[in-house]
Design a protein around this motif. Structure first.
Motif, PDB file in Angstrom:
ATOM      1  N   ALA A  43       0.827  -1.211   0.000  1.00 28.70           N
ATOM      2  CA  ALA A  43       0.000   0.000   0.000  1.00 28.70           C
ATOM      3  C   ALA A  43       0.860   1.260   0.000  1.00 28.70           C
ATOM      4  CB  ALA A  43      -0.937  -0.009   1.217  1.00 28.70           C
ATOM      5  N   MET A  44       1.940   1.258   0.788  1.00 25.52           N
ATOM      6  CA  MET A  44       2.821   2.430   0.841  1.00 25.52           C
ATOM      7  C   MET A  44       3.545   2.643  -0.479  1.00 25.52           C
ATOM      8  SD  MET A  44       4.369   2.505   4.705  1.00 25.52           S
ATOM      9  CE  MET A  44       4.626   0.767   4.970  1.00 25.52           C
ATOM     10  N   ARG A  82     -10.468   7.262  -2.473  1.00 22.69           N
ATOM     11  CA  ARG A  82      -9.914   8.608  -2.349  1.00 22.69           C
ATOM     12  C   ARG A  82      -8.689   8.612  -1.434  1.00 22.69           C
ATOM     13  NH1 ARG A  82     -10.245  12.970   0.759  1.00 22.69           N
ATOM     14  NH2 ARG A  82     -11.743  12.092   2.211  1.00 22.69           N
ATOM     15  N   THR A  83      -8.793   7.963  -0.266  1.00 22.21           N
ATOM     16  CA  THR A  83      -7.668   7.878   0.671  1.00 22.21           C
ATOM     17  C   THR A  83      -7.338   6.437   1.034  1.00 22.21           C
ATOM     18  OG1 THR A  83      -9.088   8.037   2.636  1.00 22.21           O
ATOM     19  CG2 THR A  83      -8.237  10.116   1.712  1.00 22.21           C
ATOM     20  N   VAL A 112      -5.387   2.888   4.847  1.00 23.37           N
ATOM     21  CA  VAL A 112      -5.627   4.302   4.603  1.00 23.37           C
ATOM     22  C   VAL A 112      -4.282   5.017   4.608  1.00 23.37           C
ATOM     23  CG1 VAL A 112      -6.667   6.421   5.503  1.00 23.37           C
ATOM     24  CG2 VAL A 112      -7.941   4.275   5.575  1.00 23.37           C
ATOM     25  N   ALA A 113      -4.048   5.824   3.588  1.00 22.57           N
ATOM     26  CA  ALA A 113      -2.813   6.610   3.501  1.00 22.57           C
ATOM     27  C   ALA A 113      -2.930   7.783   4.469  1.00 22.57           C
ATOM     28  CB  ALA A 113      -2.601   7.110   2.077  1.00 22.57           C
ATOM     29  N   ASP A 116       1.035  12.658   9.020  1.00 21.60           N
ATOM     30  CA  ASP A 116       0.836  13.266  10.338  1.00 21.60           C
ATOM     31  C   ASP A 116      -0.503  12.839  10.949  1.00 21.60           C
ATOM     32  OD1 ASP A 116       3.298  14.651  10.198  1.00 21.60           O
ATOM     33  OD2 ASP A 116       2.339  16.265   9.064  1.00 21.60           O
ATOM     34  N   GLY A 117      -0.882  11.586  10.713  1.00 17.04           N
ATOM     35  CA  GLY A 117      -2.093  11.043  11.303  1.00 17.04           C
ATOM     36  C   GLY A 117      -3.384  11.419  10.600  1.00 17.04           C
ATOM     37  N   THR A 118      -3.302  12.177   9.518  1.00 20.02           N
ATOM     38  CA  THR A 118      -4.488  12.615   8.783  1.00 20.02           C
ATOM     39  C   THR A 118      -4.550  11.904   7.428  1.00 20.02           C
ATOM     40  OG1 THR A 118      -4.325  14.782   9.824  1.00 20.02           O
ATOM     41  CG2 THR A 118      -5.691  14.627   7.845  1.00 20.02           C
ATOM     42  N   PRO A 119      -5.712  11.363   7.057  1.00 19.20           N
ATOM     43  CA  PRO A 119      -5.831  10.717   5.747  1.00 19.20           C
ATOM     44  C   PRO A 119      -5.469  11.671   4.606  1.00 19.20           C
ATOM     45  CG  PRO A 119      -7.718  10.172   7.090  1.00 19.20           C
ATOM     46  CD  PRO A 119      -6.952  11.247   7.824  1.00 19.20           C
ATOM     47  N   VAL A 120      -4.765  11.134   3.618  1.00 22.99           N
ATOM     48  CA  VAL A 120      -4.384  11.907   2.432  1.00 22.99           C
ATOM     49  C   VAL A 120      -4.828  11.152   1.186  1.00 22.99           C
ATOM     50  CG1 VAL A 120      -2.447  13.086   3.522  1.00 22.99           C
ATOM     51  CG2 VAL A 120      -2.054  10.905   2.381  1.00 22.99           C
TER      52      VAL A 120
END
Length: 145
Positions: A43-44, A82-83, A112-113, A116-120
């Protein structure tokens, strides 16, 4: 736009006594951990960001892997939102002396990508080769059931 085959990862994990249950076979939790780690790497590679596990589809263990054998894990991204990134995973029992393999389990993991802990957002997935199309079709057919 990353291609499906660019996300293909194959990794081997030798089953040691500390990975075993009371029956001297790989503990299911260790197999799942290896699948999760290899799936995250796939995934990464696709997303270009850190990815965290969001969902694991049904995970059935069809046969044991004895101590001394290898768990061969295959992972590839076959769909993206989307993310989120959907990764198909297959684990095999592999005899390290002969290379013979038997499918032990397979599953669909969602990652989920994050940054800083926020989905992108993630890019679109392309399928650019015959091998990529075969893998994509296999995963899509097996998630419909």
């Amino acid at each position: 736009m990353p291609a499906l085959c660019d996300t293909y990862i194959e990794n081997r994990h030798r089953v040691q006594p500390n990975h075993a249950n009371n029956y001297e076979t790989a503990h299911g939790g260790n197999v799942m951990k290896w699948m999760d780690e290899d799936g995250a790497m796939s995934a990464m590679r696709f997303a270009g960001h850190a990815c965290v596990t969001a969902n694991v589809d049904e995970l059935d263990f069809k046969r044991p892997v004895p101590v001394g054998d290898t768990v061969l894990v295959e992972a590839f991204v076959y769909d993206a939102g989307r993310t989120s990134v959907r990764v198909w995973l297959r684990a095999y029992r592999e005899n390290p002396r002969t290379g013979d393999t038997e499918l032990t389990t397979e599953s669909d993991f969602v990652f989920v990508a994050v940054e800083d802990g926020t989905p992108v957002e993630v890019p679109e997935l392309s399928v650019e080769s015959e091998r990529g199309e075969e893998l994509h079709q296999y995963a899509m057919e097996n998630t419909e059931s």
